[in-house]
Design an enzyme around this catalytic site. Structure first.
Site, PDB file in Angstrom:
ATOM      1  N   LYS A  22     -25.733  13.973   4.154  1.00  0.00           N
ATOM      2  CA  LYS A  22     -25.479  13.679   5.583  1.00  0.00           C
ATOM      3  C   LYS A  22     -24.551  14.764   6.150  1.00  0.00           C
ATOM      4  CE  LYS A  22     -22.086  10.659   6.658  1.00  0.00           C
ATOM      5  NZ  LYS A  22     -21.010  11.038   7.601  1.00  0.00           N
ATOM      6  N   ASN A  23     -23.467  15.073   5.438  1.00  0.00           N
ATOM      7  CA  ASN A  23     -22.426  15.927   6.012  1.00  0.00           C
ATOM      8  C   ASN A  23     -22.773  17.402   6.048  1.00  0.00           C
ATOM      9  OD1 ASN A  23     -21.038  13.657   6.587  1.00  0.00           O
ATOM     10  ND2 ASN A  23     -19.519  13.882   4.961  1.00  0.00           N
ATOM     11  N   ARG A  93     -18.349  10.987  15.808  1.00  0.00           N
ATOM     12  CA  ARG A  93     -17.406  12.043  16.138  1.00  0.00           C
ATOM     13  C   ARG A  93     -17.935  13.428  15.760  1.00  0.00           C
ATOM     14  NH1 ARG A  93     -12.962  13.022  15.225  1.00  0.00           N
ATOM     15  NH2 ARG A  93     -12.979  14.854  13.970  1.00  0.00           N
ATOM     16  N   CYS A 117     -11.122   6.819  14.570  1.00  0.00           N
ATOM     17  CA  CYS A 117     -11.993   6.005  13.730  1.00  0.00           C
ATOM     18  C   CYS A 117     -11.112   5.009  12.978  1.00  0.00           C
ATOM     19  CB  CYS A 117     -12.795   6.874  12.786  1.00  0.00           C
ATOM     20  SG  CYS A 117     -11.807   7.537  11.495  1.00  0.00           S
ATOM     21  N   ARG A 122      -8.415  11.197  14.546  1.00  0.00           N
ATOM     22  CA  ARG A 122      -9.230  12.312  14.027  1.00  0.00           C
ATOM     23  C   ARG A 122      -9.139  13.431  15.085  1.00  0.00           C
ATOM     24  NH1 ARG A 122     -13.345  10.129  10.710  1.00  0.00           N
ATOM     25  NH2 ARG A 122     -14.093  12.230  10.269  1.00  0.00           N
ATOM     26  N   PRO A 123      -8.029  14.172  15.087  1.00  0.00           N
ATOM     27  CA  PRO A 123      -7.834  15.183  16.146  1.00  0.00           C
ATOM     28  C   PRO A 123      -8.903  16.288  16.088  1.00  0.00           C
ATOM     29  CG  PRO A 123      -6.188  15.406  14.417  1.00  0.00           C
ATOM     30  CD  PRO A 123      -6.951  14.157  14.113  1.00  0.00           C
ATOM     31  N   ILE A 124      -9.025  17.024  17.169  1.00  0.00           N
ATOM     32  CA  ILE A 124      -9.960  18.155  17.202  1.00  0.00           C
ATOM     33  C   ILE A 124      -9.261  19.435  17.656  1.00  0.00           C
ATOM     34  CG2 ILE A 124     -12.059  16.784  17.574  1.00  0.00           C
ATOM     35  CD1 ILE A 124     -11.724  17.689  20.583  1.00  0.00           C
ATOM     36  N   ASP A 125      -7.926  19.433  17.544  1.00  0.00           N
ATOM     37  CA  ASP A 125      -7.168  20.602  18.021  1.00  0.00           C
ATOM     38  C   ASP A 125      -7.590  21.890  17.318  1.00  0.00           C
ATOM     39  OD1 ASP A 125      -6.041  19.213  15.792  1.00  0.00           O
ATOM     40  OD2 ASP A 125      -4.362  20.590  15.868  1.00  0.00           O
ATOM     41  N   LEU A 126      -7.989  21.795  16.054  1.00  0.00           N
ATOM     42  CA  LEU A 126      -8.361  23.013  15.310  1.00  0.00           C
ATOM     43  C   LEU A 126      -9.717  23.550  15.787  1.00  0.00           C
ATOM     44  CD1 LEU A 126      -7.184  22.010  11.729  1.00  0.00           C
ATOM     45  CD2 LEU A 126      -5.939  23.312  13.470  1.00  0.00           C
ATOM     46  N   ASP A 307     -13.814  11.134   0.558  1.00  0.00           N
ATOM     47  CA  ASP A 307     -14.932  10.215   0.824  1.00  0.00           C
ATOM     48  C   ASP A 307     -15.334   9.403  -0.401  1.00  0.00           C
ATOM     49  OD1 ASP A 307     -16.669  12.387   3.177  1.00  0.00           O
ATOM     50  OD2 ASP A 307     -14.884  11.137   3.336  1.00  0.00           O
ATOM     51  N   ARG A 399     -24.906   4.249   8.272  1.00  0.00           N
ATOM     52  CA  ARG A 399     -24.643   5.565   8.863  1.00  0.00           C
ATOM     53  C   ARG A 399     -24.739   6.665   7.802  1.00  0.00           C
ATOM     54  NH1 ARG A 399     -19.377   6.220  12.281  1.00  0.00           N
ATOM     55  NH2 ARG A 399     -20.318   8.268  12.193  1.00  0.00           N
TER      56      ARG A 399
HETATM   57  C1  EPZ Z   1     -15.624  15.743   7.495  1.00  0.00           C
HETATM   58  O1  EPZ Z   1     -14.943  15.199   8.605  1.00  0.00           O
HETATM   59  C2  EPZ Z   1     -16.532  14.644   6.999  1.00  0.00           C
HETATM   60  N1  EPZ Z   1     -17.459  14.274   8.070  1.00  0.00           N
HETATM   61  C3  EPZ Z   1     -15.714  13.418   6.588  1.00  0.00           C
HETATM   62  O2  EPZ Z   1     -16.631  12.475   6.031  1.00  0.00           O
HETATM   63  C4  EPZ Z   1     -14.727  13.831   5.511  1.00  0.00           C
HETATM   64  O3  EPZ Z   1     -13.917  12.723   5.196  1.00  0.00           O
HETATM   65  C5  EPZ Z   1     -13.858  14.991   6.024  1.00  0.00           C
HETATM   66  O4  EPZ Z   1     -14.695  16.088   6.444  1.00  0.00           O
HETATM   67  C6  EPZ Z   1     -12.901  15.506   4.974  1.00  0.00           C
HETATM   68  O5  EPZ Z   1     -13.623  15.983   3.870  1.00  0.00           O
HETATM   69  C7  EPZ Z   1     -18.531  15.063   8.297  1.00  0.00           C
HETATM   70  O6  EPZ Z   1     -18.707  16.086   7.659  1.00  0.00           O
HETATM   71  C8  EPZ Z   1     -19.474  14.615   9.385  1.00  0.00           C
HETATM   72  P1  EPZ Z   1     -11.755  17.534   8.585  1.00  0.00           P
HETATM   73  P2  EPZ Z   1     -14.060  16.184   9.553  1.00  0.00           P
HETATM   74  O7  EPZ Z   1     -11.779  18.285   9.863  1.00  0.00           O
HETATM   75  O8  EPZ Z   1     -14.702  17.507   9.642  1.00  0.00           O
HETATM   76  C9  EPZ Z   1      -7.339  17.064  10.220  1.00  0.00           C
HETATM   77  C10 EPZ Z   1     -17.746  10.473   5.793  1.00  0.00           C
HETATM   78  O9  EPZ Z   1     -17.351   9.415   5.272  1.00  0.00           O
HETATM   79  N2  EPZ Z   1      -7.836  17.741  11.425  1.00  0.00           N
HETATM   80  O10 EPZ Z   1     -12.049  18.261   7.322  1.00  0.00           O
HETATM   81  O11 EPZ Z   1     -13.760  15.450  10.806  1.00  0.00           O
HETATM   82  C11 EPZ Z   1      -7.945  15.690  10.035  1.00  0.00           C
HETATM   83  O12 EPZ Z   1      -7.216  14.725  10.765  1.00  0.00           O
HETATM   84  C12 EPZ Z   1     -16.829  11.242   6.703  1.00  0.00           C
HETATM   85  O13 EPZ Z   1     -18.858  10.994   5.589  1.00  0.00           O
HETATM   86  C13 EPZ Z   1      -6.923  18.130  12.400  1.00  0.00           C
HETATM   87  O14 EPZ Z   1      -5.722  17.898  12.277  1.00  0.00           O
HETATM   88  O15 EPZ Z   1     -12.729  16.291   8.694  1.00  0.00           O
HETATM   89  C14 EPZ Z   1      -7.844  15.481   8.540  1.00  0.00           C
HETATM   90  O16 EPZ Z   1      -6.549  15.027   8.217  1.00  0.00           O
HETATM   91  C15 EPZ Z   1     -15.541  10.490   6.975  1.00  0.00           C
HETATM   92  N3  EPZ Z   1      -7.384  18.770  13.515  1.00  0.00           N
HETATM   93  C16 EPZ Z   1      -8.024  16.893   7.986  1.00  0.00           C
HETATM   94  O17 EPZ Z   1      -7.805  17.795   9.076  1.00  0.00           O
HETATM   95  C17 EPZ Z   1      -8.729  19.059  13.675  1.00  0.00           C
HETATM   96  O18 EPZ Z   1      -9.085  19.693  14.704  1.00  0.00           O
HETATM   97  C18 EPZ Z   1      -9.426  17.158   7.446  1.00  0.00           C
HETATM   98  O19 EPZ Z   1     -10.352  16.797   8.457  1.00  0.00           O
HETATM   99  C19 EPZ Z   1      -9.623  18.666  12.674  1.00  0.00           C
HETATM  100  C20 EPZ Z   1      -9.157  18.011  11.557  1.00  0.00           C
END
Ligand code: EPZ
Length: 424
Positions: A22-23, A93, A117, A122-126, A307, A399
Site C-alpha cells: 500500500k505505502n 492524509r 489521525c 501528523r504535521p506536513i511542515d517538512l 507500523d 484501508r
Molecule cells: C508513512 O507515513 C506511512 N504512510 C505510515 O504508515 C508510517 O507509519 C510512516 O510513514 C512512518 O514509517 C504511508 O506511507 C502512506 P513520516 P508518513 O512522514 O509519510 C513527522 C500505515 O499504517 N513528520 O515518515 O506520514 C511525523 O509526525 C501508515 O500504513 C513531521 O514532523 O510518515 C512522524 O513523527 C500509518 N513533519 C515522523 O515525521 C512532516 O512534514 C515520520 O513521519 C512529516 C512528518
C-alpha cells in the site's frame, strides 16, 4: 458496517502470497501525475480502500483510472483541475502526495490540509519546507495549501530533512524530477517504499542516484513518460501474517517477498524464539513452544517499523516475561493497548513505553479498532484469545490489508466477516 468474528485457538499453517505494498502504491500512483504522455499500467497494486480513495482523488483532478485484478491503468493526459478538495483529502492524509507532482508539472497546486489521525498529530511542515527549497511559494489559506512555483517552474536545490520523513521525501523526489537543475536531498527516508518510488521514476526517465540510501541526487529532466511497472510486496502485511503464525504457535510460509526488506522484523522473531528460513522470495516462520519476551524500539528503516509496533505488542502478551515496546516515530501510538487489556492482557504505559507482562490468557470479547494497525493487532489477539472476539469498525483494516480474513482463513484461522449495526 463490517466486523471480523474470530474464534481463537487454531494454529496457523500453510502458505500465502504477499500482496503489493500500500505505502509504495500511493506515491507511485501520485507520480503518474508528472506526465500527460500516455497510459500507465501498474501491477501488484493491492485492492484496498486507500487505493480506491486515491484513484478517486486523481480522477477528480482529471485522470482516467481503471482497476482490475490488482492492475491499475492510469491515463493522465487530461489533468486540468489542480485542486485537491477537503472531502477527499480528509479520507486519507497521503493525499498530500499530489502536491509535489502537480507543482512540478503545472507550476501550481492547491491541496486541502490533511487531518491528524488516531495516534497523534501528523504535521506536513517538512513537505512544505521541501517545496520551498525547490522555489515554490507556499501560503496557507482557509485550510488549503496554495503552492506556486516562482516563474512557473521549480528550481533544483538542497533539501536537508531534520528528521526522516517517508512522505516528505516522496514529495521532494517527485517535485525534483522535473525541476530545473539538480536537487540533493539529505536525510532522505531510505524506506523500501521510497526506493520503489525512485525505481518507478527512473523507469519514467528520471535521473536519480543514491536510490535506497539517505542521500538522493536528482537531476531534473524536461519530460517523463508513462510506463508499465510492477509494485513491491507489502512488508507490513507480510510481517503481520508472520506474527499471526507466531501468536498461534503455527508454521507458515509467505511467498513473493524480498527478505532483505524484513530483516529487522525477522531478527526480532528469532529473538522471540521463532525459527526463520528463507528460500528465494519466500520466508517461513516456525513457532517455538514458548515465546520469549523481546523488546522493540520502532524507528525509521532499516530499524523495526512503527507500523508493526501494535502487532508486536499483541504477540508479546503471549511471551514469557516482560517486553518493553517503544515507538520513536509516533510516541503515542498506543491506542490499541486499552483494547488489548480488555481482552485480558496486562500492559502498562510508563513514560511513552508499553510494558507488556506475559504470558497472559486472553478471553474473547467485542473490541473497537481506532486505526489500521491497531485493528490488525486486535485480530492477532483474537486468533489466540479463548472464545469469540469481534473486531468492530473493520473499515480501518480494509484501508491497508487486502482480504486479510481470507488469507487467515486459508491458513486455518476461524475468522469471518459479518455485517452489524452500531447504536449511536
Ligand atoms: C508513512 O507515513 C506511512 N504512510 C505510515 O504508515 C508510517 O507509519 C510512516 O510513514 C512512518 O514509517 C504511508 O506511507 C502512506 P513520516 P508518513 O512522514 O509519510 C513527522 C500505515 O499504517 N513528520 O515518515 O506520514 C511525523 O509526525 C501508515 O500504513 C513531521 O514532523 O510518515 C512522524 O513523527 C500509518 N513533519 C515522523 O515525521 C512532516 O512534514 C515520520 O513521519 C512529516 C512528518
Amino acid at each position: 458496517m463490517d466486523k471480523l468474528v474470530v474464534r481463537g485457538g487454531n494454529r496457523l499453517s500453510g502458505r500465502v502470497i504477499a500482496s503489493g505494498s500500500k505505502n509504495s502504491s500511493l506515491p507511485v500512483i501520485a507520480a503518474t501525475l508528472l506526465t500527460g504522455d500516455g497510459r500507465f499500467t501498474l501491477h501488484r497494486i493491492p485492492d484496498l480502500q486507500d487505493i480506491r480513495t486515491f484513484s478517486g482523488l486523481l480522477d477528480h483532478l482529471g485522470t482516467e483510472t481503471s482497476f482490475s485484478g490488482n492492475t491499475l491503468m492510469i491515463s493522465t493526459k487530461n489533468v486540468e483541475n489542480l485542486l485537491a478538495p477537503y472531502e477527499l483529502v480528509k479520507k486519507m492524509r497521503a493525499s498530500i502526495y499530489v502536491l509535489g507532482p502537480l507543482l512540478a508539472r503545472f507550476g501550481e497546486a492547491r491541496v486541502s490540509l490533511p487531518g491528524g489521525c488516531a495516534f497523534g498529530p501528523r504535521p506536513i511542515d517538512l513537505h512544505l519546507m521541501a517545496m520551498e527549497r525547490l522555489g515554490a511559494e507556499i501560503t496557507i489559506e482557509s485550510g488549503f495549501i496554495k503552492a506556486k512555483a516562482k516563474n512557473g517552474k521549480l528550481q533544483g536545490g538542497r533539501i536537508d530533512f531534520p528528521i526522516s520523513s517517508v512522505g516528505a521525501t516522496g514529495n521532494a523526489v517527485m517535485a525534483a524530477a522535473l525541476a530545473d537543475g539538480t536537487t540533493t536531498i539529505c536525510n532522505a527516508a531510505p524506506e523500501p517504499e521510497i526506493e520503489t518510488l525512485c525505481r518507478f521514476l527512473t523507469a519514467m526517465g528520471a535521473r536519480i542516484t543514491g536510490i535506497g540510501t539517505t542521500e538522493l541526487v536528482i537531476e531534473g529532466v524536461e519530460r517523463l513518460s508513462a510506463v508499465e511497472f510492477t509494485n513491491v510486496f507489502d512488508r507490513i502485511e507480510a510481517a503481520t501474517l508472520l506474527a499471526a503464525a507466531a501468536i498461534t504457535g503455527g508454521t507458515i510460509t509467505i511467498d513473493g517477498v524480498e527478505p532483505n526488506q524484513l530483516l529487522s522484523v525477522l531478527k526480532k522473531f528469532t529473538h522471540a524464539g521463532c525459527s526463520i528460513s528463507l528460500s528465494g522470495g519466500s520466508v517461513t516462520l516456525a513457532s517455538p513452544e514458548k515465546l520469549i519476551a523481546t523488546n522493540i524500539t520502532a524507528k525509521p528503516y532499516p530499524s523495526f517499523p512503527t507500523d508493526m509496533q501494535a502487532q508486536w505488542t499483541a504477540l508479546m502478551t503471549q511471551a514469557e516475561g516482560i517486553s518493553r515496546i517503544t515507538d520513536k516515530v509516533y510516541h503515542e501510538r498506543f491506542n490499541h493497548i486499552p483494547e488489548l487489556n480488555r481482552l485480558g492482557a496486562h500492559i502498562d504505559i510508563v513514560k511513552n513505553q508499553a510494558v507488556v507482562h506475559g504470558p497472559m490468557k486472553l478471553s474473547g470479547t467485542k473490541v473497537m479498532s481506532t486505526d489500521l494497525r491497531a485493528s490488525a493487532c486486535l485480530v492477532l489477539a483474537g486468533l489466540v484469545a479463548e472464545g469469540v472476539t469481534e473486531v468492530l469498525r473493520v473499515y480501518h483494516l480494509d484501508r491497508g490489508y487486502e482480504q486479510i480474513e481470507m488469507k487467515l482463513a486459508h491458513l486455518g484461522a476461524d475468522i469471518s466477516r459479518e455485517k452489524y449495526q452500531e447504536f449511536s
